[in-house]
Design an enzyme around this catalytic site. Structure first.
Site, PDB file in Angstrom:
ATOM      1  N   ASN A  96       0.869  -1.184   0.000  1.00  0.00           N
ATOM      2  CA  ASN A  96       0.000   0.000   0.000  1.00  0.00           C
ATOM      3  C   ASN A  96       0.907   1.235   0.000  1.00  0.00           C
ATOM      4  O   ASN A  96       1.484   1.579   1.027  1.00  0.00           O
ATOM      5  CB  ASN A  96      -0.886  -0.037   1.254  1.00  0.00           C
ATOM      6  CG  ASN A  96      -1.701   1.230   1.416  1.00  0.00           C
ATOM      7  OD1 ASN A  96      -1.785   2.055   0.504  1.00  0.00           O
ATOM      8  ND2 ASN A  96      -2.310   1.383   2.588  1.00  0.00           N
ATOM      9  N   LYS A 132       0.130   4.286  -0.400  1.00  0.00           N
ATOM     10  CA  LYS A 132      -0.525   5.484   0.155  1.00  0.00           C
ATOM     11  C   LYS A 132      -0.280   6.697  -0.766  1.00  0.00           C
ATOM     12  O   LYS A 132      -0.142   6.514  -1.971  1.00  0.00           O
ATOM     13  CB  LYS A 132      -0.062   5.730   1.586  1.00  0.00           C
ATOM     14  CG  LYS A 132      -0.181   4.468   2.452  1.00  0.00           C
ATOM     15  CD  LYS A 132       0.012   4.727   3.904  1.00  0.00           C
ATOM     16  CE  LYS A 132      -0.056   3.415   4.651  1.00  0.00           C
ATOM     17  NZ  LYS A 132       0.013   3.576   6.090  1.00  0.00           N
ATOM     18  N   HIS A 182      -9.552   1.072   4.853  1.00  0.00           N
ATOM     19  CA  HIS A 182      -8.270   1.227   5.552  1.00  0.00           C
ATOM     20  C   HIS A 182      -8.483   2.149   6.753  1.00  0.00           C
ATOM     21  O   HIS A 182      -9.300   3.065   6.701  1.00  0.00           O
ATOM     22  CB  HIS A 182      -7.226   1.822   4.595  1.00  0.00           C
ATOM     23  CG  HIS A 182      -5.845   1.784   5.168  1.00  0.00           C
ATOM     24  ND1 HIS A 182      -5.396   2.725   6.059  1.00  0.00           N
ATOM     25  CD2 HIS A 182      -4.823   0.912   4.998  1.00  0.00           C
ATOM     26  CE1 HIS A 182      -4.150   2.426   6.415  1.00  0.00           C
ATOM     27  NE2 HIS A 182      -3.770   1.331   5.781  1.00  0.00           N
ATOM     28  N   GLU A 228      -6.892   4.542   7.831  1.00  0.00           N
ATOM     29  CA  GLU A 228      -6.714   5.978   7.535  1.00  0.00           C
ATOM     30  C   GLU A 228      -7.965   6.543   6.872  1.00  0.00           C
ATOM     31  O   GLU A 228      -8.330   7.693   7.099  1.00  0.00           O
ATOM     32  CB  GLU A 228      -5.463   6.171   6.660  1.00  0.00           C
ATOM     33  CG  GLU A 228      -4.195   5.933   7.480  1.00  0.00           C
ATOM     34  CD  GLU A 228      -2.987   5.461   6.689  1.00  0.00           C
ATOM     35  OE1 GLU A 228      -3.003   5.542   5.447  1.00  0.00           O
ATOM     36  OE2 GLU A 228      -2.030   4.989   7.331  1.00  0.00           O
ATOM     37  N   GLU A 263      -5.459  -5.244  10.558  1.00  0.00           N
ATOM     38  CA  GLU A 263      -4.450  -4.212  10.774  1.00  0.00           C
ATOM     39  C   GLU A 263      -4.725  -3.517  12.113  1.00  0.00           C
ATOM     40  O   GLU A 263      -5.521  -2.554  12.168  1.00  0.00           O
ATOM     41  CB  GLU A 263      -4.502  -3.177   9.651  1.00  0.00           C
ATOM     42  CG  GLU A 263      -4.242  -3.751   8.279  1.00  0.00           C
ATOM     43  CD  GLU A 263      -3.639  -2.708   7.356  1.00  0.00           C
ATOM     44  OE1 GLU A 263      -2.537  -2.942   6.876  1.00  0.00           O
ATOM     45  OE2 GLU A 263      -4.253  -1.651   7.161  1.00  0.00           O
ATOM     46  N   GLY A 266       2.361   2.025  10.743  1.00  0.00           N
ATOM     47  CA  GLY A 266       3.287   3.151  10.574  1.00  0.00           C
ATOM     48  C   GLY A 266       3.956   3.572  11.876  1.00  0.00           C
ATOM     49  O   GLY A 266       4.534   4.652  11.953  1.00  0.00           O
ATOM     50  N   SER A 278       3.392  -2.547  10.239  1.00  0.00           N
ATOM     51  CA  SER A 278       4.853  -2.563  10.390  1.00  0.00           C
ATOM     52  C   SER A 278       5.480  -3.917  10.058  1.00  0.00           C
ATOM     53  O   SER A 278       6.448  -4.334  10.696  1.00  0.00           O
ATOM     54  CB  SER A 278       5.262  -2.097  11.792  1.00  0.00           C
ATOM     55  OG  SER A 278       4.790  -0.771  12.011  1.00  0.00           O
TER      56      SER A 278
HETATM   57  C1  PEP Z   1      -0.828   0.039   6.160  1.00  0.00           C
HETATM   58  O1  PEP Z   1      -0.970   1.241   6.129  1.00  0.00           O
HETATM   59  O2  PEP Z   1      -1.672  -0.696   5.655  1.00  0.00           O
HETATM   60  C2  PEP Z   1       0.350  -0.495   6.837  1.00  0.00           C
HETATM   61  C3  PEP Z   1       0.325  -1.731   7.246  1.00  0.00           C
HETATM   62  O3  PEP Z   1       1.390   0.387   7.061  1.00  0.00           O
HETATM   63  P1  PEP Z   1       2.805   0.048   7.738  1.00  0.00           P
HETATM   64  O4  PEP Z   1       3.310  -1.236   7.112  1.00  0.00           O
HETATM   65  O5  PEP Z   1       3.678   1.208   7.397  1.00  0.00           O
HETATM   66  O6  PEP Z   1       2.570  -0.121   9.178  1.00  0.00           O
END
Ligand code: PEP
Length: 269
Positions: free
Chosen positions: A9, A11, A96, A98, A168, A174, A213
């Protein structure tokens, strides 16, 4: 047996030059992708066509990060499912955290989008996951259950197996914090149980990705959990070496073990 899906992703990162350079670097490091793993990148809307052109002789799939729930119309600034399909996308991320946090997407909207995506043969990757405060209050199972049930409500088995779930935990996105492999497995097995109550045996075929992460150094331990069927990767997907490192970890695990979910003994597969 479920096939791993490793999805990046991107973003709101990178324009044309970034997209082209990152895809070239991924292809240079990983010219051939094993048939046992699906690999997906989700660039920004404006880079989708370019990514699809650049990947046309590759096994890497392209998906979008969002879409509108309506077929078409006066929705300034939005993009429809049919536009994504026409551009060559095979997947779309929905719900997601966000989007839920910054764009006020709720479960009802995510469900509507999911149904529109399915009606266009666009595979939805629906994100669920609890906030840190919800985990601290021991409400994480309740939150994930209600997000999952809402997303899948009204689907039949044939539709349900086309949906991918991404667990998630919001506190791990992040932040550099990762759910432990045990925490991930516990929640993934829980999600599969919820899905099997709704869809019976078909739930065994639904892929559940972990996101939060994930990186090459923790991918092995996470992906080797029986109900972790891949990763949704943010930060580490912006670096070719890290992304390919995760893909190669999934390839190695598929060869050595295959995915057998926790509800089955190997003989039953
Ligand atoms: C995401 O935004 O879906 C995600 C998992 O981000 P990150 O790997 O940076 O934690």
């Amino acid at each position: 047996m479920r096939k791993f899906l490793i999805a990046g992703n991107w973003k709101m990162n990178g324009g044309a030059e970034f997209t082209s350079d990152l895809l070239s670097a991924i292809k240079t490091r990983k010219a051939v992708i094993s048939e046992d793993v699906d690999v997906l990148v989700c660039p920004t809307f404006v880079s989708l066509s370019m990514a699809i052109d650049q990947l046309h002789e590759s096994d890497i799939l392209v998906g979008a990060q969002n879409m509108h729930e309506a077929e078409k119309g006066a929705y300034t600034g939005e993009v429809s499912a049919s536009m994504l399909v026409e551009a060559g996308c095979s997947y779309v991320l929905l719900g997601h955290s966000e989007r839920r946090a910054y764009f006020h997407e709720d479960d009802a909207l995510v469900r509507e989008k999911l149904q529109t995506a399915l009606s266009h043969d666009l595979a939805p990757i629906v994100c669920v996951g609890e906030l840190l405060v919800q985990r601290k209050e021991n409400r994480h199972f309740e939150v994930v259950k209600s997000q999952t049930l809402a997303a899948f409500s009204g689907l039949n088995e044939e539709q349900a197996v086309q949906v991918v779930v991404a667990y998630e935990p919001v506190w791990a996105i992040g932040t550099g914090e990762t759910a432990s492999p045990e925490q991930a497995q516990e929640m993934h097995a829980f999600i599969r149980t919820i899905l099997s109550e709704q869809f019976g045996e078909a739930a065994r075929a639904i892929r559940i990705l972990y996101g939060g992460s994930m990186k090459p150094t923790n991918a092995h331990d996470l992906l080797s959990q029986p109900d972790v069927d891949g990763g949704l990767i943010g930060g580490a997907s912006l670096d070719a070496e890290s992304f390919v490192g995760i893909v190669e970890t999934a390839e190695a695990l598929s060869i050595s073990a295959g995915k057998v979910d926790s509800q089955l003994s190997p003989e039953e597969e």
